[in-house]
Write an enzyme that holds these catalytic residues in place. Structure first.
Site, PDB file in Angstrom:
ATOM      1  N   GLU A   1     -45.621 -60.910 -24.987  1.00 34.16           N
ATOM      2  CA  GLU A   1     -46.513 -61.614 -25.931  1.00 34.16           C
ATOM      3  C   GLU A   1     -47.674 -62.310 -25.208  1.00 34.16           C
ATOM      4  O   GLU A   1     -48.679 -62.657 -25.825  1.00 34.16           O
ATOM      5  CB  GLU A   1     -45.733 -62.676 -26.731  1.00 34.16           C
ATOM      6  CG  GLU A   1     -44.780 -62.114 -27.786  1.00 34.16           C
ATOM      7  CD  GLU A   1     -43.524 -61.478 -27.205  1.00 34.16           C
ATOM      8  OE1 GLU A   1     -43.031 -61.973 -26.170  1.00 34.16           O
ATOM      9  OE2 GLU A   1     -43.047 -60.471 -27.759  1.00 34.16           O
TER      10      GLU A   1
ATOM     11  N   ASP B   1     -42.026 -73.432 -18.606  1.00 35.57           N
ATOM     12  CA  ASP B   1     -43.039 -73.722 -19.620  1.00 35.57           C
ATOM     13  C   ASP B   1     -43.763 -75.030 -19.310  1.00 35.57           C
ATOM     14  O   ASP B   1     -43.185 -75.941 -18.722  1.00 35.57           O
ATOM     15  CB  ASP B   1     -42.326 -73.810 -20.979  1.00 35.57           C
ATOM     16  CG  ASP B   1     -43.268 -73.561 -22.145  1.00 35.57           C
ATOM     17  OD1 ASP B   1     -44.462 -73.328 -21.908  1.00 35.57           O
ATOM     18  OD2 ASP B   1     -42.794 -73.622 -23.285  1.00 35.57           O
TER      19      ASP B   1
ATOM     20  N   HIS C   1     -50.938 -72.854 -13.644  1.00 37.72           N
ATOM     21  CA  HIS C   1     -50.143 -71.695 -13.225  1.00 37.72           C
ATOM     22  C   HIS C   1     -50.025 -71.636 -11.692  1.00 37.72           C
ATOM     23  O   HIS C   1     -48.975 -71.283 -11.165  1.00 37.72           O
ATOM     24  CB  HIS C   1     -50.767 -70.393 -13.747  1.00 37.72           C
ATOM     25  CG  HIS C   1     -50.787 -70.300 -15.247  1.00 37.72           C
ATOM     26  ND1 HIS C   1     -49.694 -70.623 -16.014  1.00 37.72           N
ATOM     27  CD2 HIS C   1     -51.765 -69.933 -16.128  1.00 37.72           C
ATOM     28  CE1 HIS C   1     -49.998 -70.450 -17.300  1.00 37.72           C
ATOM     29  NE2 HIS C   1     -51.246 -70.044 -17.388  1.00 37.72           N
TER      30      HIS C   1
ATOM     31  N   LEU D   1     -30.210 -64.956  -1.660  1.00 39.44           N
ATOM     32  CA  LEU D   1     -30.494 -65.192  -3.080  1.00 39.44           C
ATOM     33  C   LEU D   1     -31.000 -63.926  -3.772  1.00 39.44           C
ATOM     34  O   LEU D   1     -31.839 -63.207  -3.226  1.00 39.44           O
ATOM     35  CB  LEU D   1     -31.562 -66.293  -3.213  1.00 39.44           C
ATOM     36  CG  LEU D   1     -31.970 -66.616  -4.658  1.00 39.44           C
ATOM     37  CD1 LEU D   1     -30.908 -67.461  -5.346  1.00 39.44           C
ATOM     38  CD2 LEU D   1     -33.309 -67.320  -4.710  1.00 39.44           C
TER      39      LEU D   1
ATOM     40  N   GLU E   1     -25.003 -71.482 -21.332  1.00 38.12           N
ATOM     41  CA  GLU E   1     -25.318 -72.862 -21.704  1.00 38.12           C
ATOM     42  C   GLU E   1     -26.830 -73.070 -21.580  1.00 38.12           C
ATOM     43  O   GLU E   1     -27.449 -72.585 -20.631  1.00 38.12           O
ATOM     44  CB  GLU E   1     -24.613 -73.847 -20.755  1.00 38.12           C
ATOM     45  CG  GLU E   1     -23.099 -73.757 -20.776  1.00 38.12           C
ATOM     46  CD  GLU E   1     -22.485 -74.153 -22.114  1.00 38.12           C
ATOM     47  OE1 GLU E   1     -23.164 -74.822 -22.920  1.00 38.12           O
ATOM     48  OE2 GLU E   1     -21.327 -73.781 -22.344  1.00 38.12           O
TER      49      GLU E   1
HETATM   50  C1  FPP Z   1     -45.777 -71.099 -19.544  1.00 41.06           C
HETATM   51  O1  FPP Z   1     -46.627 -72.226 -19.540  1.00 41.06           O
HETATM   52  C2  FPP Z   1     -45.947 -70.347 -18.318  1.00 41.06           C
HETATM   53  C3  FPP Z   1     -46.367 -69.052 -18.239  1.00 41.06           C
HETATM   54  C4  FPP Z   1     -46.709 -68.242 -19.416  1.00 41.06           C
HETATM   55  C5  FPP Z   1     -46.550 -68.399 -16.940  1.00 41.06           C
HETATM   56  C6  FPP Z   1     -45.505 -68.693 -15.917  1.00 41.06           C
HETATM   57  C7  FPP Z   1     -46.071 -68.368 -14.587  1.00 41.06           C
HETATM   58  C8  FPP Z   1     -45.927 -69.114 -13.465  1.00 41.06           C
HETATM   59  C9  FPP Z   1     -45.080 -70.312 -13.381  1.00 41.06           C
HETATM   60  C10 FPP Z   1     -46.620 -68.770 -12.222  1.00 41.06           C
HETATM   61  C11 FPP Z   1     -46.380 -67.448 -11.644  1.00 41.06           C
HETATM   62  C12 FPP Z   1     -44.970 -67.035 -11.559  1.00 41.06           C
HETATM   63  C13 FPP Z   1     -44.367 -66.632 -10.437  1.00 41.06           C
HETATM   64  C14 FPP Z   1     -43.002 -66.018 -10.452  1.00 41.06           C
HETATM   65  C15 FPP Z   1     -45.017 -66.775  -9.155  1.00 41.06           C
HETATM   66  P1  FPP Z   1     -47.790 -72.304 -20.596  1.00 41.06           P
HETATM   67  O2  FPP Z   1     -48.995 -71.700 -20.021  1.00 41.06           O
HETATM   68  O3  FPP Z   1     -47.348 -71.671 -21.891  1.00 41.06           O
HETATM   69  O4  FPP Z   1     -47.955 -73.840 -20.760  1.00 41.06           O
HETATM   70  P2  FPP Z   1     -48.289 -74.636 -22.085  1.00 41.06           P
HETATM   71  O5  FPP Z   1     -47.145 -74.397 -23.041  1.00 41.06           O
HETATM   72  O6  FPP Z   1     -48.376 -76.045 -21.623  1.00 41.06           O
HETATM   73  O7  FPP Z   1     -49.591 -74.124 -22.609  1.00 41.06           O
END
Ligand code: FPP
Length: 244
Positions: free
Chosen positions: A71, A24, A41, A135, A211
């Site tokens: 969501e 996040d 991202h 892995l 955990e």
């Molecule tokens: C949450 O941050 C993140 C996501 C909803 C997307 C996660 C995706 C990646 C890390 C990149 C692609 C993944 C892979 C496996 C290559 P947010 O956008 O909710 O951030 P915020 O809370 O600061 O708005």
């Protein structure tokens, strides 16, 4: 020897076998830099790459990440489109990379809701890496924990209807086998970055005894030192699984 591995040995740390991660804070990381959310991202995807390499070096055997939730479709079409393109590119690159480093990849979530191009890349990647012994990397895409349980219950009901199962056969182990995560051990440690302390529908069945480690670090900034902190925290916990 790698310094982190040395520290793990010197501090006699028990490394969790399976680590689940809610990545996040990509959006906030980008905002701090006056960049569009997608920039966060893209950086987040690079962090995933680095952390799976570092995690495996530390001795973690399974890593499961939350890349796109059921969501997340509520986000702007621009952001959803960018995330899907990023995931598609990641899956393509991953085919080459995982065959080289012996990584076995699985995607969990509802594939029926995904674009057919992404589904064919997922199938290609899972097939190409199915015999890998390194892995075990699991990516949750269009994943929601309640939706996963709903799909499992629906398949169990079909099998009862078709007389392949009797209601008395429905044990916890059987339910495990109908979930997307069938065959994976439950995570030992769940990490969520960016200061949020919620599960957000991520692996609710599988995380029953896990955990939890929360950190304010935003996902794009997360490093192996942060992973080490999480492992130290995990070592400070006394896991009793309901016993005394
Ligand atoms: C949450 O941050 C993140 C996501 C909803 C997307 C996660 C995706 C990646 C890390 C990149 C692609 C993944 C892979 C496996 C290559 P947010 O956008 O909710 O951030 P915020 O809370 O600061 O708005």
């Amino acid at each position: 020897m790698d310094t982190i591995r040395k520290i793990i040995r010197e501090e006699n740390l028990k490394v969790p076998k399976h680590v689940a991660i809610i990545m996040d804070g990509n959006g906030r990381w980008a905002k701090k830099r006056n960049k569009p959310r997608n920039f966060g991202h893209v950086q987040g995807a690079k962090t995933v790459e680095q952390i799976i390499e570092d995690g495996y070096n530390m001795g973690i055997e399974y890593i499961t990440v939350y890349a796109f939730s059921t969501e997340n479709w509520k986000r702007s079409s621009e952001e959803v489109g960018a995330l899907m393109r990023l995931l598609q590119k990641y899956l393509i690159d991953c085919i080459e990379r995982s065959t080289k480093n012996n990584m076995k990849v699985r995607v969990i979530g509802d594939k029926t809701g995904l674009d057919s191009k992404i589904v064919s890349k997922i199938n290609e990647l899972e097939e190409a890496t199915k015999d890998a012994t390194g892995l075990k990397f699991t990516i949750a895409i269009n994943y929601g924990g309640r939706d996963e349980i709903r799909r499992a219950v629906s398949r169990i009901a079909e099998d009862v209807r078709d007389c392949k199962l009797e209601p008395k056969d429905i044990t916890e182990d059987l339910i495990n086998n109908y979930l997307d995560t069938a065959g994976l051990p439950d995570p030992d440690l769940m990490i969520r970055t960016s200061g949020e302390e919620r599960l957000s529908n991520f692996l609710p069945w599988q995380l029953a005894y896990t955990e939890f480690y929360f950190t304010d670090v935003l996902w794009p900034d997360f490093t192996k030192e942060d992973l080490l902190k999480a492992i130290r925290y995990y070592n400070g916990r006394d896991r009793r699984f309901g016993g005394v």
